[in-house]
Write an enzyme that holds these catalytic residues in place. Structure first.
Site, mmCIF file in Angstrom:
data_model
loop_
_atom_site.group_PDB
_atom_site.id
_atom_site.type_symbol
_atom_site.label_atom_id
_atom_site.label_comp_id
_atom_site.label_asym_id
_atom_site.label_seq_id
_atom_site.Cartn_x
_atom_site.Cartn_y
_atom_site.Cartn_z
ATOM 1 N NE ARG A 172 35.335 16.383 42.240
ATOM 2 C CZ ARG A 172 34.839 15.589 43.709
ATOM 3 N NH1 ARG A 172 33.799 16.344 44.540
ATOM 4 N NH2 ARG A 172 35.285 15.367 44.804
ATOM 5 C CD GLN A 219 40.177 15.208 42.714
ATOM 6 O OE1 GLN A 219 41.093 15.840 43.007
ATOM 7 N NE2 GLN A 219 39.435 15.004 42.144
ATOM 8 C CG ASP A 221 35.932 6.912 43.480
ATOM 9 O OD1 ASP A 221 36.177 6.970 44.579
ATOM 10 O OD2 ASP A 221 34.971 7.896 42.416
ATOM 11 C CG ASN A 228 39.426 7.383 47.397
ATOM 12 O OD1 ASN A 228 37.989 7.861 47.037
ATOM 13 N ND2 ASN A 228 40.247 7.882 48.464
ATOM 14 C CE LYS A 229 40.001 12.038 42.349
ATOM 15 N NZ LYS A 229 39.797 11.449 41.235
HETATM 16 O O1 MRU Z 1 37.466 11.612 40.447
HETATM 17 P P1 MRU Z 1 36.566 12.732 41.861
HETATM 18 O O2 MRU Z 1 36.939 14.208 42.116
HETATM 19 O O3 MRU Z 1 35.417 12.753 41.862
HETATM 20 O O4 MRU Z 1 37.240 11.327 42.923
HETATM 21 C C1 MRU Z 1 36.644 11.680 44.230
HETATM 22 C C2 MRU Z 1 37.216 10.768 44.813
HETATM 23 O O5 MRU Z 1 37.826 10.169 44.343
HETATM 24 C C3 MRU Z 1 36.370 10.489 46.210
HETATM 25 O O6 MRU Z 1 37.635 10.256 47.133
HETATM 26 C C4 MRU Z 1 35.130 9.477 46.101
HETATM 27 O O7 MRU Z 1 34.683 9.715 44.925
HETATM 28 C C5 MRU Z 1 35.349 9.521 47.736
HETATM 29 S S1 MRU Z 1 33.988 9.980 48.273
HETATM 30 C C6 MRU Z 1 33.437 10.839 47.171
#
Ligand code: MRU
Length: 351
Positions: free
Chosen positions: A48, A201, A242, A252-253
């Site tokens: 991920r 995460q 993202d 983003n998250k």
């Molecule tokens: O759902 P995930 O664990 O793939 O999400 C990851 C994130 O939101 C990160 O902060 C994002 O991908 C930005 S850089 C890795």
């Protein structure tokens, strides 16, 4: 520094991934040997983080090629779309799968055989992985220079959300690459890492990376963000992305947007760090980004243990959209975008 694990290794036609669902206490590897395996690894979050999802798609297309005797434009498109359907928000997945498709089609039109196209695609992915490492360093240097202009060389108190280090974004990482670079320069006093509910995460992966890099840190819950900014003299916040669209709105998250709004209230500079593969200038505004909805069980249960009443349901958007207006700067390998305006973004990103 401790011995690093490598989350993604291509070895002799097999994509070996660290199963990130079990980190930090168990290090298991999962081998992807075909397109379906790669799709599953992305969808189920064995791998991920936007950039690493993108690379899994590049190598995933190579896994698909391995099983082909002849190629048509339709079959290539079908494989690409299948990979893209694994997760919707991180544009890196579509970006890298499309680059693979273009490379395959260009090679076909040169009259190359499938086996040779496969070699070409694998070489391309390997080279791009090296480039990602160099790009990570460029982003970190740009951020360090900008922070030096703001604060001189004193050690900083920083915040980050979700996971953006070597498990997610290439050898150094993006936002966390900035933090480890600053730490190597002895310019980090402390990092507050948000645990990142519900998938954790932050507490599982970012804290693991910070331990590996010997960065002084504490894990905090997202609910504490306002209190921390009010009382803990935070100098800057760094997160990843993202998908960043033409006007600078950033997916983003989930929680990123609240963090940016609170940061703007307390006048704490909020930075997004992401490679060019995270930009989608075909979209004008964040309202057009598809946000991934994940299984309510991630909220209702801790591991397999149900914590909410059996009758309760949950709503689980995995990402949110931060308005460009709340972002002090976006840093990519081409430089710093600040102020975040469409014209500045387009001129720096140059997609
Ligand atoms: O759902 P995930 O664990 O793939 O999400 C990851 C994130 O939101 C990160 O902060 C994002 O991908 C930005 S850089 C890795």
């Amino acid at each position: 520094m401790n011995q690093r694990i490598n989350p993604l290794v291509w070895n002799d036609g097999v994509l070996r991934l660290v199963d990130q669902r079990y980190l930090p206490h168990t290090i298991n590897y999962i081998d992807s040997k075909n397109l379906e395996d790669a799709h599953m690894a992305i969808k189920d979050m064995v791998v991920r983080g936007a950039p690493l999802i993108g690379f899994s798609a590049l190598y995933g297309m190579a896994l698909w090629l391995k099983g082909q005797t002849s190629l048509t434009s339709d079959s290539i498109t079908q494989a690409r779309k299948y990979l893209e359907s694994a997760r919707p928000t991180a544009v890196n997945l579509a970006y890298e799968a499309s680059r693979a498709q273009k490379l395959i089609e260009a090679s076909l039109s040169e009259g190359m055989k499938v086996a040779d196209i496969y070699d070409r695609l694998v070489n391309f992915a390997n080279q791009e992985m090296i480039k990602l490492g160099n790009d990570n360093l460029e982003m970190a240097k740009t951020a360090a220079k900008h922070l030096a202009e703001l604060y001189g060389d004193r050690p900083l108190r920083l915040m980050t959300l979700c996971n953006t280090g070597f498990l997610a974004c290439g050898p150094m990482g993006t936002a966390l690459g900035v933090i480890s670079h600053l730490n190597q320069l002895k310019r980090v006093e402390k990092v507050f890492a948000f645990e990142t509910r519900p998938y954790l995460q932050g507490s599982r992966l970012t804290a693991f990376e910070l331990c590996q890099e010997n960065v002084p840190h504490q894990i905090v819950v997202e609910g504490a963000m306002s209190y921390l900014m009010r009382t803990q003299k935070i100098d800057a916040i760094f997160i990843g992305a993202d998908r960043i669209v033409a006007n600078g709105d950033t997916a983003n998250k989930v929680g990123s947007s609240s963090l940016a709004i609170v940061a703007s209230h307390y006048k704490v500079p909020f930075f997004v760090v992401a490679p060019v593969s995270s930009f989608d200038t075909s979209l004008e505004s964040g309202d057009q980004i598809e946000v991934e909805m994940r299984d309510p069980k991630e909220i209702l249960c801790l591991k397999e243990q149900r914590i909410a009443p059996n009758e309760s349901d949950a709503f689980n958007p995995s990402f949110d959209i931060t308005s460009a207006a709340h972002i002090e700067g976006i840093i990519c390998e081409n430089g710093l975008i600040s102020p975040v305006t469409k014209s500045k973004l387009l001129s720096v990103v140059n997609l």
